[in-house]
Design a protein around this motif. Structure first.
Motif, PDB file in Angstrom:
ATOM      1  N   VAL A  66       0.866  -1.171   0.000  1.00 18.90           N
ATOM      2  CA  VAL A  66       0.000   0.000   0.000  1.00 18.90           C
ATOM      3  C   VAL A  66       0.905   1.223   0.000  1.00 18.90           C
ATOM      4  O   VAL A  66       1.828   1.322   0.815  1.00 18.90           O
ATOM      5  CB  VAL A  66      -0.923   0.039   1.230  1.00 18.90           C
ATOM      6  N   VAL A  67       0.652   2.133  -0.930  1.00 19.07           N
ATOM      7  CA  VAL A  67       1.485   3.326  -1.067  1.00 19.07           C
ATOM      8  C   VAL A  67       0.631   4.559  -0.826  1.00 19.07           C
ATOM      9  O   VAL A  67      -0.463   4.689  -1.388  1.00 19.07           O
ATOM     10  CB  VAL A  67       2.118   3.407  -2.476  1.00 19.07           C
ATOM     11  N   ARG A  68       1.149   5.461   0.015  1.00 22.24           N
ATOM     12  CA  ARG A  68       0.488   6.734   0.280  1.00 22.24           C
ATOM     13  C   ARG A  68       1.312   7.847  -0.352  1.00 22.24           C
ATOM     14  O   ARG A  68       2.518   7.945  -0.099  1.00 22.24           O
ATOM     15  CB  ARG A  68       0.336   6.976   1.775  1.00 22.24           C
ATOM     16  N   TYR A  91      -5.951  -1.040  -6.669  1.00 19.60           N
ATOM     17  CA  TYR A  91      -6.949  -0.022  -6.381  1.00 19.60           C
ATOM     18  C   TYR A  91      -6.229   1.315  -6.235  1.00 19.60           C
ATOM     19  O   TYR A  91      -5.052   1.380  -5.896  1.00 19.60           O
ATOM     20  CB  TYR A  91      -7.786  -0.352  -5.132  1.00 19.60           C
ATOM     21  N   VAL A  92      -6.966   2.371  -6.525  1.00 19.13           N
ATOM     22  CA  VAL A  92      -6.445   3.731  -6.417  1.00 19.13           C
ATOM     23  C   VAL A  92      -7.571   4.603  -5.886  1.00 19.13           C
ATOM     24  O   VAL A  92      -8.700   4.523  -6.385  1.00 19.13           O
ATOM     25  CB  VAL A  92      -5.956   4.281  -7.772  1.00 19.13           C
ATOM     26  N   THR A 102      -3.912   7.162  -2.399  1.00 18.32           N
ATOM     27  CA  THR A 102      -3.498   5.882  -1.837  1.00 18.32           C
ATOM     28  C   THR A 102      -3.759   4.803  -2.882  1.00 18.32           C
ATOM     29  O   THR A 102      -4.819   4.779  -3.509  1.00 18.32           O
ATOM     30  CB  THR A 102      -4.279   5.557  -0.557  1.00 18.32           C
ATOM     31  N   CYS A 103      -2.770   3.948  -3.075  1.00 15.37           N
ATOM     32  CA  CYS A 103      -2.954   2.883  -4.062  1.00 15.37           C
ATOM     33  C   CYS A 103      -2.392   1.570  -3.526  1.00 15.37           C
ATOM     34  O   CYS A 103      -1.476   1.552  -2.708  1.00 15.37           O
ATOM     35  CB  CYS A 103      -2.303   3.239  -5.397  1.00 15.37           C
ATOM     36  N   SER A 131       5.169   7.147   0.996  1.00 14.65           N
ATOM     37  CA  SER A 131       5.436   6.114   1.997  1.00 14.65           C
ATOM     38  C   SER A 131       4.847   4.804   1.507  1.00 14.65           C
ATOM     39  O   SER A 131       3.728   4.767   1.000  1.00 14.65           O
ATOM     40  CB  SER A 131       4.841   6.487   3.359  1.00 14.65           C
ATOM     41  N   ALA A 132       5.621   3.732   1.625  1.00 15.77           N
ATOM     42  CA  ALA A 132       5.206   2.414   1.138  1.00 15.77           C
ATOM     43  C   ALA A 132       5.138   1.441   2.302  1.00 15.77           C
ATOM     44  O   ALA A 132       6.041   1.391   3.139  1.00 15.77           O
ATOM     45  CB  ALA A 132       6.171   1.906   0.074  1.00 15.77           C
ATOM     46  N   HIS A 133       4.080   0.654   2.328  1.00 14.59           N
ATOM     47  CA  HIS A 133       3.825  -0.263   3.439  1.00 14.59           C
ATOM     48  C   HIS A 133       3.551  -1.656   2.889  1.00 14.59           C
ATOM     49  O   HIS A 133       2.628  -1.840   2.090  1.00 14.59           O
ATOM     50  CB  HIS A 133       2.627   0.223   4.257  1.00 14.59           C
ATOM     51  N   SER A 134       4.323  -2.618   3.321  1.00 13.59           N
ATOM     52  CA  SER A 134       4.139  -3.996   2.879  1.00 13.59           C
ATOM     53  C   SER A 134       3.039  -4.659   3.701  1.00 13.59           C
ATOM     54  O   SER A 134       3.017  -4.549   4.939  1.00 13.59           O
ATOM     55  CB  SER A 134       5.444  -4.777   3.041  1.00 13.59           C
TER      56      SER A 134
END
Length: 318
Positions: A66-68, A91-92, A102-103, A131-134
């Protein structure tokens, strides 16, 4: 356009088996084939109903992220549209007054991930922070859809439509024929076997066998997508929740059982749970935040981000 209990039953039936024939659904619901066909066409118009084939990328060894992206208001919509056109985004959404995009992404490999996260997004004009979240664990989402919480169908009806639990032992590799089937079903999950034969240039038996293999292995599932607002759920919100490490599992499992939650997963980052919720209105949202979430032990912080526009909608499977 008004929607009744039969519409909700049809939505839930399609979520249980997106490729179930109208005849099979009609037999379970106790109505005629023609009635189911008419209701299906009505929902395609009134709710923009779509049944899409979704690949669980983790079964192919591809993690989800998930990327913000925080950006200038005049650049957010264009960025969201550009991301929606990418094959690796699932999704976006535009959030927070149009200053955040957010995607969910599923890169095919490490090089594709690094190219997007470390190069392209970092250099995108009007983007001020990335910011990227695994995603490291699923609590609810993917094959487990919010529609299952409607309880429009009886337990017996659900059992008649529900497919066997997939065998998820080991990772799989898709060949060209599998990829062609998946590509067609991403556009329309109810694409006929005849059309899949034309796409793959394979026999009907081969296509049927490949399709069953993909579904039985849990690589492919079917998602029902539609506009929720006409059904009385007009407020979608993303929550970034921070819990004590010892409470992560307990809170995640509790969230999965909430009627408002349609996605919940543990992630890396300062906030360790990402949640998407669906409420009727702002009053419902306030009650949910203050009473349901407020009663869960172990939550340290909650950030709320209203979804202004869902630019691309496909399920993100951890």
């Amino acid at each position: 356009m008004a929607h009744d209990e039969l519409d909700l039953q049809l939505l839930q039936a399609l979520q249980l088996d997106g490729r179930a024939s109208f005849g099979r659904i009609a037999a379970v619901l106790g109505v005629s084939d023609q009635t189911v066909a008419r209701r299906y066409q009505k929902l395609r118009t009134s709710l923009r109903l779509r049944v899409l084939g979704i690949v669980d990328e983790t079964r192919l060894g591809r993690p989800s992220w998930v990327v913000r992206l925080h950006c200038a208001p005049d650049g957010a919509a264009r960025l969201a549209d550009a991301l929606a056109r990418r094959d690796d985004t699932v999704y976006v959404a535009l959030l927070n007054g149009g200053t955040e995009v957010t995607c969910g992404i599923k890169p095919r490999d490490r090089q594709a991930r690094d190219d997007l996260l470390l190069q392209r997004l970092q250099r995108t004009p009007r983007v001020s922070a990335v910011s990227a979240h695994s995603i490291i664990h699923s609590f609810f989402g993917g094959p487990f859809h919010w529609l299952s919480k409607l309880d429009a169908l009886t337990g017996d009806q659900q059992d008649q439509l529900r497919r066997p639990v997939p065998d998820r032992a080991g990772e799989l590799t898709l060949d060209a024929t599998d990829e062609a089937i998946v590509a067609a079903l991403r556009q329309d999950g109810r694409t006929s076997l005849r059309e899949l034969q034309d796409v793959t240039r394979q026999t009907g038996e081969t296509v049927r066998r490949r399709l069953n293999r993909l579904r039985s292995a849990g690589v492919l599932f079917f998602d029902v997508q539609y506009d929720a607002e006409p059904l009385g759920h007009g407020t979608d919100v993303m929550l970034w929740i921070t819990t004590a490490p010892t409470a992560l599992t307990t809170v995640g499992r509790a969230l999965a059982g909430h009627p408002e939650v349609w996605f919940a997963a543990a992630t890396t980052g300062v906030s360790n749970i990402i949640v998407s919720i669906r409420c009727r209105d702002s009053a419902h949202l306030f009650t949910y935040l203050s009473e349901r979430l407020g009663r869960l032990d172990g939550i340290l912080q909650i950030e709320t981000a209203p979804i202004l526009r869902q630019v691309k909608q496909r399920e993100l499977t951890p």
